[in-house]
Design a protein around this motif. Structure first.
Motif, PDB file in Angstrom:
ATOM      1  N   ALA A 106      42.062  98.462 -27.506  1.00 42.36           N
ATOM      2  CA  ALA A 106      43.448  98.947 -27.475  1.00 42.36           C
ATOM      3  C   ALA A 106      43.460 100.420 -27.107  1.00 42.36           C
ATOM      4  O   ALA A 106      42.891 101.241 -27.811  1.00 42.36           O
ATOM      5  N   ASN A 113      50.103 115.008 -17.165  1.00 44.40           N
ATOM      6  CA  ASN A 113      49.324 115.929 -16.326  1.00 44.40           C
ATOM      7  C   ASN A 113      49.514 117.363 -16.800  1.00 44.40           C
ATOM      8  O   ASN A 113      48.606 118.169 -16.733  1.00 44.40           O
ATOM      9  N   SER A 168      46.122 115.666 -22.544  1.00 42.13           N
ATOM     10  CA  SER A 168      46.866 116.220 -21.406  1.00 42.13           C
ATOM     11  C   SER A 168      45.886 116.897 -20.453  1.00 42.13           C
ATOM     12  O   SER A 168      44.946 117.559 -20.886  1.00 42.13           O
ATOM     13  N   LYS A 169      46.134 116.748 -19.146  1.00 46.10           N
ATOM     14  CA  LYS A 169      45.173 117.300 -18.185  1.00 46.10           C
ATOM     15  C   LYS A 169      45.229 118.824 -18.180  1.00 46.10           C
ATOM     16  O   LYS A 169      44.214 119.491 -18.133  1.00 46.10           O
ATOM     17  N   PRO A 212      60.917 108.310 -19.708  1.00 47.54           N
ATOM     18  CA  PRO A 212      60.420 108.078 -21.060  1.00 47.54           C
ATOM     19  C   PRO A 212      59.201 108.970 -21.322  1.00 47.54           C
ATOM     20  O   PRO A 212      58.347 109.139 -20.442  1.00 47.54           O
ATOM     21  N   LYS A 261      51.358  96.439 -26.655  1.00 47.06           N
ATOM     22  CA  LYS A 261      50.863  96.505 -28.028  1.00 47.06           C
ATOM     23  C   LYS A 261      51.360  95.330 -28.861  1.00 47.06           C
ATOM     24  O   LYS A 261      50.889  95.112 -29.972  1.00 47.06           O
ATOM     25  N   ALA A 262      52.350  94.615 -28.355  1.00 50.86           N
ATOM     26  CA  ALA A 262      52.838  93.445 -29.093  1.00 50.86           C
ATOM     27  C   ALA A 262      52.268  92.146 -28.511  1.00 50.86           C
ATOM     28  O   ALA A 262      51.907  91.240 -29.261  1.00 50.86           O
ATOM     29  N   THR A 318      51.332 109.715 -29.127  1.00 50.51           N
ATOM     30  CA  THR A 318      50.182 110.289 -28.433  1.00 50.51           C
ATOM     31  C   THR A 318      50.486 110.224 -26.945  1.00 50.51           C
ATOM     32  O   THR A 318      50.831 109.169 -26.432  1.00 50.51           O
ATOM     33  N   HIS A 365      49.041  99.964 -22.882  1.00 49.22           N
ATOM     34  CA  HIS A 365      49.128 100.389 -24.281  1.00 49.22           C
ATOM     35  C   HIS A 365      50.516 101.000 -24.483  1.00 49.22           C
ATOM     36  O   HIS A 365      50.670 102.200 -24.675  1.00 49.22           O
ATOM     37  N   ASP A 366      51.539 100.142 -24.398  1.00 49.53           N
ATOM     38  CA  ASP A 366      52.916 100.568 -24.628  1.00 49.53           C
ATOM     39  C   ASP A 366      53.582  99.551 -25.558  1.00 49.53           C
ATOM     40  O   ASP A 366      52.898  98.674 -26.085  1.00 49.53           O
ATOM     41  N   THR A 367      54.876  99.663 -25.764  1.00 47.23           N
ATOM     42  CA  THR A 367      55.493  98.790 -26.779  1.00 47.23           C
ATOM     43  C   THR A 367      55.424  97.309 -26.391  1.00 47.23           C
ATOM     44  O   THR A 367      55.455  96.447 -27.262  1.00 47.23           O
ATOM     45  N   VAL A 368      55.315  97.016 -25.098  1.00 43.15           N
ATOM     46  CA  VAL A 368      55.169  95.627 -24.667  1.00 43.15           C
ATOM     47  C   VAL A 368      53.722  95.171 -24.884  1.00 43.15           C
ATOM     48  O   VAL A 368      53.454  94.185 -25.586  1.00 43.15           O
ATOM     49  N   LYS A 405      53.139 102.721 -14.267  1.00 42.14           N
ATOM     50  CA  LYS A 405      52.023 102.408 -15.156  1.00 42.14           C
ATOM     51  C   LYS A 405      51.533 100.977 -14.947  1.00 42.14           C
ATOM     52  O   LYS A 405      50.365 100.680 -15.199  1.00 42.14           O
ATOM     53  N   GLU A 440      55.077  95.092 -15.728  1.00 41.63           N
ATOM     54  CA  GLU A 440      56.443  95.327 -16.210  1.00 41.63           C
ATOM     55  C   GLU A 440      57.264  95.961 -15.105  1.00 41.63           C
ATOM     56  O   GLU A 440      56.746  96.776 -14.347  1.00 41.63           O
TER      57      GLU A 440
END
Lengths: 324, 247
Positions: free
Chosen positions: A117, A260, A280-281, A198, A101-102, A256, A96-99, A17, A8
């Motif tokens: 997933a 870092n 979270s780290k 984001p 996941k669809a 979720t 594993h984002d809105t793109v 990402k 993306e």
């Protein structure tokens, strides 16, 4: 045979990402003794696509079609199916984002492929094709063995550190015959927050709870977030009371995240909240209640009233930035 | 217009997760199961609102599970809905679950399939999009607002870095999250009525399982919190830089 990865970009710049996903795909490809093909959609220049080679992509399949500008799972699935067929893909990686996941589930359903997933680990090939993933909203991990020939994975963003290497990818056009049916969703309005990071992609997150006492005090938290370059989040009671927008709500029934650094201010740390953030780290908890359960899940704790501590922390960050 | 609402039983949000048999099974002992909040608060309630407004003619609930899923589906029926369908099989394979729902949906011509954006136990968020693909329908994920008029859905939903409003004619699959509706509490009349509403048990279709969970792991416990005085925020910033290496 190949490992396919959907990348993306935002106005021609590949998202961090997605670089992470390319790197992940390269790791899987190396284990399987095969190569990585990335799939890029829309307006992005050749140099940027060739640049994916530095993260492990061997080839980039590029498809341009003006109607793909607005994401739509049906059309994107068609693109990925064509690419999967062309490259005889064995593993298909998305985010594993809105793109992701669809598109990824559609792809998995079409190919009758097993899917993981929200992966947080590389496949373990010694036991089949076993991938670690988040379950129970971060309260645990599961190991999923995918038994189908083709495997589909969506990677949890910010799981692996992105390291730039050497190399250049070759770019090929991917021509697809779309139907009108592929674009039967009419986009009426798009509003994108400009400038801010984001929440799902943020490396640093500052989050507020009821301890901030009211929405009028949020500017104190915003000041800290701005100084750190962090995204803002909140607890469920805050979102439910409409102090903050719902999309900032993190926890078991909200988002979720796994940044870092997660700084929780005035949040007691109910089990449902911890579920959304314990990936979270590093966790910093600021709370005036020494008994707040969040302290036992934190790396660093500060006992004190949010509205008194935050300005001090903001000043300390300012001093740190001035010296580094 | 007929709506099918997918219902998934999940452990209560306060559950302390534990595993048995050498970390290969989720230990359900003492665990209370509830309707997945995204399925209940948002998709089911919105479906009921659409029926109350005269837009939908029927609301059916579907779940994939063995008999132990029935108390949860009765709870869902207490909120509303005309009938429930339980597909009598157990699976954690997301493809198998979606394929069962899709096979059932084909037999009863639904105009709208609603599901939650994910279940809070396995967090896959895959069933809606898979059902859409298997039924050759459009899919709109992460809806925060759904309106339906004249066979067209207008949906405001989360996209990467923002929000988008789309119009799409039915049939359609939508996954729901916060904003779609407000949670409801079942009343006594609903609870009584749910007892006599039809709960159909259907045999599963022949569907392949393409993944299995082979083990679980709990996250490593935090080693203990380091407390820092509120008057020494420079030390905290310094630790975040030198020790945690996050800034």
């Amino acid at each position: 045979m190949s490992v396919l990865v959907l990348v993306e970009h935002s106005q021609g710049v590949f998202k961090k990402k997605s670089l992470e996903a390319v790197q992940y795909a390269a790791h899987v490809a190396k284990e399987l003794g095969t190569s990585v093909t990335a799939v890029a959609v829309g307006n992005v220049d050749n140099a940027a696509m060739q640049g994916l080679g530095a993260y492990g992509a061997n080839k980039v399949l590029h498809t341009t079609e003006s109607r793909l500008e607005n994401f739509n799972s049906r059309a994107y699935t068609k693109v990925m199916l064509a690419a999967a067929q062309k490259e005889s893909a064995k593993v298909i990686v998305g985010l594993h984002d809105t793109v992701g996941k669809a598109v990824s589930p559609r792809l998995a359903a079409r190919l009758k492929a097993g899917m993981v997933a929200g992966a947080v680990g590389y496949p373990d090939l010694s036991k089949g094709f076993v991938v670690k993933k988040n379950v129970f909203s971060g309260k645990a991990f599961a190991f999923v063995n995918v038994t189908s020939d083709v495997k589909v994975i969506t990677l949890m963003p910010n799981t692996f550190q992105v390291v730039k290497g050497e190399g250049s990818a070759t770019v090929e056009n991917l021509d697809i015959a779309f139907d009108d049916k592929d674009f039967s969703i009419q986009v009426k309005e798009v509003s994108k927050a400009s400038g801010s990071v984001p929440l799902s992609e943020a490396e640093l997150v500052v989050s507020g709870g009821r301890g901030l006492k009211g929405p009028e005090n949020w500017h104190v938290l915003e000041g800290l977030a701005k100084e750190l370059g962090a995204a803002l989040a909140c607890s469920r009671p805050v979102a439910d009371s409409h102090w903050r927008p719902h999309h900032e709500h993190v926890g078991q029934t909200g988002g979720t995240i796994r940044p870092n650094l997660y700084i929780a201010v005035g949040i007691s740390g109910a089990i449902q909240h911890l579920a959304g953030v314990n990936g979270s780290k590093t966790i910093v908890v600021i709370n005036k209640d020494a008994e707040a359960p969040f302290f036992s899940a934190a790396n660093y704790g500060v006992l004190g009233d949010a509205l008194e501590v935050i300005p001090k922390l903001t000043e300390a960050v300012k001093r740190f930035k001035a010296n580094h | 217009m007929k709506i099918l609402v997918c219902i998934c039983p999940v452990p209560d949000t306060t559950t302390k997760v534990a595993f048995s048999d050498n970390n290969t099974h989720f230990n359900t002992q003492g665990v209370t199961f509830i309707i997945n909040p995204y399925d209940e608060w948002y998709s089911l309630v919105r479906a009921l609102e659409l029926k109350e407004a005269g837009v939908a003619t029927a609301v059916h609930l579907v779940t994939v599970g063995k008999a132990d899923a029935e108390p949860v589906i009765r709870k869902a029926l207490a909120l509303g809905g005309d009938e429930a369908i339980r597909i009598d099989t157990d699976s954690n394979d997301t493809y198998a679950v979606a394929a069962q729902i899709a096979e059932y949906a084909k037999t009863d011509g639904y105009d709208l399939v609603l599901c939650g954006k994910e279940s809070i136990d396995y967090n896959n968020g895959t069933v809606g999009a898979m059902v859409a693909e298997l039924l050759d329908m459009n899919y709109l994920g992460f809806a925060a607002k759904i309106d339906i008029a004249g066979g067209t859905a207008t949906v405001t939903r989360e996209i990467e870095g923002g929000e988008e409003t789309d119009a799409c004619s039915l049939p359609l699959v939508i996954s729901c999250q916060k904003g779609v509706a407000e949670a409801r509490i079942p009343n006594m009349r609903g609870i009584m009525a749910a007892r006599t509403k039809p709960l159909k048990v259907v045999a599963p279709a022949a569907v392949d399982t393409v993944s299995t969970i082979v083990g679980y792991e709990l996250p490593p416990a935090k080693t203990g919190v380091k407390m820092i005085s509120a008057d020494n925020m420079d030390e905290l910033v310094n630790l975040l830089h030198t020790e945690a290496k996050v800034i």
